[in-house]
Write a protein that holds these residues in place. Structure first.
Motif, PDB file in Angstrom:
ATOM      1  N   ASP A  64       0.841  -1.191   0.000  1.00 33.30           N
ATOM      2  CA  ASP A  64       0.000   0.000   0.000  1.00 33.30           C
ATOM      3  C   ASP A  64       0.876   1.241   0.000  1.00 33.30           C
ATOM      4  O   ASP A  64       2.106   1.152   0.015  1.00 33.30           O
ATOM      5  CB  ASP A  64      -0.912   0.003   1.236  1.00 33.30           C
ATOM      6  CG  ASP A  64      -1.828  -1.212   1.286  1.00 33.30           C
ATOM      7  OD1 ASP A  64      -2.208  -1.704   0.202  1.00 33.30           O
ATOM      8  OD2 ASP A  64      -2.153  -1.673   2.394  1.00 33.30           O
ATOM      9  N   ARG A 105      -9.920   2.568  -1.030  1.00 35.82           N
ATOM     10  CA  ARG A 105      -9.598   1.280  -1.631  1.00 35.82           C
ATOM     11  C   ARG A 105      -9.185   1.543  -3.080  1.00 35.82           C
ATOM     12  O   ARG A 105      -9.890   2.239  -3.810  1.00 35.82           O
ATOM     13  CB  ARG A 105     -10.816   0.360  -1.587  1.00 35.82           C
ATOM     14  CG  ARG A 105     -11.272   0.052  -0.169  1.00 35.82           C
ATOM     15  CD  ARG A 105     -12.693  -0.518  -0.141  1.00 35.82           C
ATOM     16  NE  ARG A 105     -12.782  -1.784  -0.842  1.00 35.82           N
ATOM     17  CZ  ARG A 105     -12.575  -2.968  -0.286  1.00 35.82           C
ATOM     18  NH1 ARG A 105     -12.260  -3.038   1.001  1.00 35.82           N
ATOM     19  NH2 ARG A 105     -12.690  -4.085  -0.981  1.00 35.82           N
ATOM     20  N   HIS A 128      -8.287  -0.251  -6.636  1.00 35.00           N
ATOM     21  CA  HIS A 128      -8.346  -1.487  -7.404  1.00 35.00           C
ATOM     22  C   HIS A 128      -7.186  -1.547  -8.404  1.00 35.00           C
ATOM     23  O   HIS A 128      -6.540  -0.534  -8.699  1.00 35.00           O
ATOM     24  CB  HIS A 128      -9.689  -1.591  -8.121  1.00 35.00           C
ATOM     25  CG  HIS A 128     -10.852  -1.712  -7.174  1.00 35.00           C
ATOM     26  ND1 HIS A 128     -11.418  -2.923  -6.843  1.00 35.00           N
ATOM     27  CD2 HIS A 128     -11.533  -0.765  -6.474  1.00 35.00           C
ATOM     28  CE1 HIS A 128     -12.393  -2.724  -5.983  1.00 35.00           C
ATOM     29  NE2 HIS A 128     -12.495  -1.430  -5.732  1.00 35.00           N
ATOM     30  N   ASP A 157     -14.435   3.222   1.318  1.00 32.61           N
ATOM     31  CA  ASP A 157     -14.816   2.040   2.066  1.00 32.61           C
ATOM     32  C   ASP A 157     -16.201   2.236   2.671  1.00 32.61           C
ATOM     33  O   ASP A 157     -16.577   3.339   3.068  1.00 32.61           O
ATOM     34  CB  ASP A 157     -13.801   1.772   3.179  1.00 32.61           C
ATOM     35  CG  ASP A 157     -14.005   0.411   3.816  1.00 32.61           C
ATOM     36  OD1 ASP A 157     -13.551  -0.578   3.237  1.00 32.61           O
ATOM     37  OD2 ASP A 157     -14.637   0.345   4.887  1.00 32.61           O
ATOM     38  N   GLN A 217     -13.407  -0.522   9.482  1.00 33.00           N
ATOM     39  CA  GLN A 217     -12.661  -1.715   9.084  1.00 33.00           C
ATOM     40  C   GLN A 217     -11.582  -2.054  10.113  1.00 33.00           C
ATOM     41  O   GLN A 217     -10.747  -1.210  10.458  1.00 33.00           O
ATOM     42  CB  GLN A 217     -12.025  -1.502   7.704  1.00 33.00           C
ATOM     43  CG  GLN A 217     -11.383  -2.751   7.135  1.00 33.00           C
ATOM     44  CD  GLN A 217     -11.056  -2.596   5.659  1.00 33.00           C
ATOM     45  OE1 GLN A 217     -11.561  -1.719   4.979  1.00 33.00           O
ATOM     46  NE2 GLN A 217     -10.202  -3.462   5.167  1.00 33.00           N
ATOM     47  N   HIS A 244      -3.811   4.599   1.104  1.00 32.94           N
ATOM     48  CA  HIS A 244      -4.334   3.950  -0.092  1.00 32.94           C
ATOM     49  C   HIS A 244      -4.147   2.447   0.056  1.00 32.94           C
ATOM     50  O   HIS A 244      -3.018   1.942   0.080  1.00 32.94           O
ATOM     51  CB  HIS A 244      -3.605   4.460  -1.341  1.00 32.94           C
ATOM     52  CG  HIS A 244      -4.082   5.790  -1.801  1.00 32.94           C
ATOM     53  ND1 HIS A 244      -3.317   6.637  -2.578  1.00 32.94           N
ATOM     54  CD2 HIS A 244      -5.255   6.439  -1.588  1.00 32.94           C
ATOM     55  CE1 HIS A 244      -4.009   7.745  -2.836  1.00 32.94           C
ATOM     56  NE2 HIS A 244      -5.175   7.634  -2.241  1.00 32.94           N
ATOM     57  N   TYR A 245      -5.271   1.755   0.155  1.00 32.27           N
ATOM     58  CA  TYR A 245      -5.290   0.318   0.398  1.00 32.27           C
ATOM     59  C   TYR A 245      -5.519  -0.410  -0.922  1.00 32.27           C
ATOM     60  O   TYR A 245      -6.553  -0.282  -1.551  1.00 32.27           O
ATOM     61  CB  TYR A 245      -6.396  -0.013   1.399  1.00 32.27           C
ATOM     62  CG  TYR A 245      -6.746  -1.470   1.537  1.00 32.27           C
ATOM     63  CD1 TYR A 245      -5.770  -2.423   1.801  1.00 32.27           C
ATOM     64  CD2 TYR A 245      -8.078  -1.886   1.434  1.00 32.27           C
ATOM     65  CE1 TYR A 245      -6.096  -3.753   1.929  1.00 32.27           C
ATOM     66  CE2 TYR A 245      -8.415  -3.228   1.578  1.00 32.27           C
ATOM     67  CZ  TYR A 245      -7.424  -4.154   1.824  1.00 32.27           C
ATOM     68  OH  TYR A 245      -7.753  -5.484   1.951  1.00 32.27           O
ATOM     69  N   ARG A 246      -4.534  -1.182  -1.344  1.00 31.20           N
ATOM     70  CA  ARG A 246      -4.594  -1.879  -2.624  1.00 31.20           C
ATOM     71  C   ARG A 246      -5.417  -3.161  -2.464  1.00 31.20           C
ATOM     72  O   ARG A 246      -5.124  -3.995  -1.613  1.00 31.20           O
ATOM     73  CB  ARG A 246      -3.182  -2.227  -3.091  1.00 31.20           C
ATOM     74  CG  ARG A 246      -3.067  -2.547  -4.572  1.00 31.20           C
ATOM     75  CD  ARG A 246      -1.653  -2.990  -4.908  1.00 31.20           C
ATOM     76  NE  ARG A 246      -0.648  -2.006  -4.543  1.00 31.20           N
ATOM     77  CZ  ARG A 246      -0.248  -1.013  -5.326  1.00 31.20           C
ATOM     78  NH1 ARG A 246      -0.783  -0.855  -6.520  1.00 31.20           N
ATOM     79  NH2 ARG A 246       0.683  -0.162  -4.926  1.00 31.20           N
ATOM     80  N   VAL A 247      -6.468  -3.318  -3.270  1.00 33.68           N
ATOM     81  CA  VAL A 247      -7.335  -4.492  -3.179  1.00 33.68           C
ATOM     82  C   VAL A 247      -7.212  -5.323  -4.456  1.00 33.68           C
ATOM     83  O   VAL A 247      -6.927  -4.810  -5.532  1.00 33.68           O
ATOM     84  CB  VAL A 247      -8.808  -4.096  -2.954  1.00 33.68           C
ATOM     85  CG1 VAL A 247      -8.965  -3.356  -1.638  1.00 33.68           C
ATOM     86  CG2 VAL A 247      -9.343  -3.245  -4.088  1.00 33.68           C
TER      87      VAL A 247
END
Length: 353
Positions: free
Chosen positions: A98, A126, A128, A136, A155, A205-208
């Protein structure tokens, strides 16, 4: 100058993402701000070149401490290893695939100095694999009238909360081994804190959907979630948590496990029945007095867990999936191009006391 914030970065098999993560942490900091931050990267016996990349980065920049583990211990224990080496008043666990949007560290430092909380919660987006940004579903819980009941619904990850290091020591809060290690750590962090602050700003920034990520890997290890929730309940029993909060956590637990059960990228369809049965067992074991299922479709699923009816759950799940496919096939969805923001717009803050 004393170190205010330690950023711990556990590293395992993330060659393509590692430099972006490291560069994002100190980007744009002044010399004074930089002196208040230390970054510790924990090489969890990564099988690729991450260890060499970390050593090279530390040699070139001189502002990275690297801990090399001799064997792979997993995300939670790697974070613990970094925590042992930390010198900062606060610690922030940032996953190495991330990254932090511009200005995040500065905003966090300012809020920590201003409020001196036990725990500071931050917002995230999130991201992509195609670059699409997504808020979120739990992010609204960080705004408006903030209560512990609402914050428990945020979360339950390690990377969206910055914690005072001596607070973690006082309450002996550490990560367990195994997958879903955030469950018995992140919830007690909020429940034990006397002062929680909220920074209503996208700082992560959370990479999913990344190939190789736990949440995108079909594996038997997703069954480890049950042991982690049992660990949380052992902590709740030992600390005597309020009944209303136990009801809230129970609802969140069943909803979380149902999400895992319904995700083909995690649980193989042939194993879904067994996973559902395990949810039903956990339901019977931990159901608190006074619990009522939520409304709507989630409540229907909770009731099916209560009676251990996998056949009805499977039929309901199939029906909703078919209806969703039909709906999407008749809709025309415009393609919207969205660039990653360099600086999130929300800067309002609120606190829980």
């Amino acid at each position: 100058m004393d170190v205010l914030l330690t950023v711990v970065v556990p590293v395992y098999a993330v060659e393509g993402y590692l430099y972006q993560c490291l560069e994002s942490i100190r980007a744009g900091l002044t010399a004074e701000e930089n002196a208040q931050v230390e970054v510790i990267a924990v090489d969890d016996a990564s099988p690729d070149s991450c260890g060499l990349m970390l050593d090279g980065y530390a040699t070139r920049h001189g502002d990275l401490r690297v801990v090399h583990l001799t064997s792979n211990v997993g995300l939670g224990l790697a974070r613990n290893a970094g925590l042992v080496e930390a010198r900062g008043k606060y610690v922030w666990f940032v996953d190495s695939d991330d990254w932090l949007p511009s200005g995040s560290i500065r905003a966090v430092l300012d809020k920590l100095r201003e409020t001196e909380p036990d725990v500071l919660l931050i917002d995230h987006l999130r991201v992509h694999e195609n670059g699409r940004l997504q808020t979120d579903a739990s992010s609204p819980m960080l705004r408006g009238t903030v209560t512990l009941d609402r914050l428990l619904a945020v979360q339950h990850t390690a990377w969206n909360r910055i914690m005072r290091r001596d607070f973690l020591t006082k309450h002996d809060l550490r990560f367990p081994a195994g997958w879903y290690e955030d469950v018995p750590f992140s919830n007690p962090v909020l429940l034990a804190a006397e002062r929680v602050e909220v920074l209503d700003r996208v700082c992560y920034h959370y990479r999913v959907g990344r190939f190789g990520a736990i949440t995108a890997t079909r594996s038997e290890r997703h069954f480890e979630a049950f042991e982690q929730w049992d660990r949380l309940y052992a902590w709740l029993d030992a600390t005597g948590v309020d009944q209303a909060l136990r009801i809230r956590l129970f609802t969140l637990m069943i909803s979380h496990l149902l999400v895992v059960a319904g995700n083909d990228s995690r649980v193989h369809p042939r194993r879904r029945r067994q996973f559902f049965r395990r949810i039903a067992g956990l339901y019977r074991r931990h159901r608190p007095e006074g619990y009522q299922p939520p409304v709507g479709t989630p409540g229907i699923k909770h009731r099916l867990v209560a009676i251990n009816s996998y056949a009805m759950y499977s039929a309901l799940r199939t029906g909703y999936r078919v209806a969703g496919l039909r709906r999407r096939s008749t809709e025309r969805t415009p393609v919207v191009s969205q660039d990653l923001p360099s600086a999130p717009q929300r800067v309002q803050t609120t606190s829980l006391r």
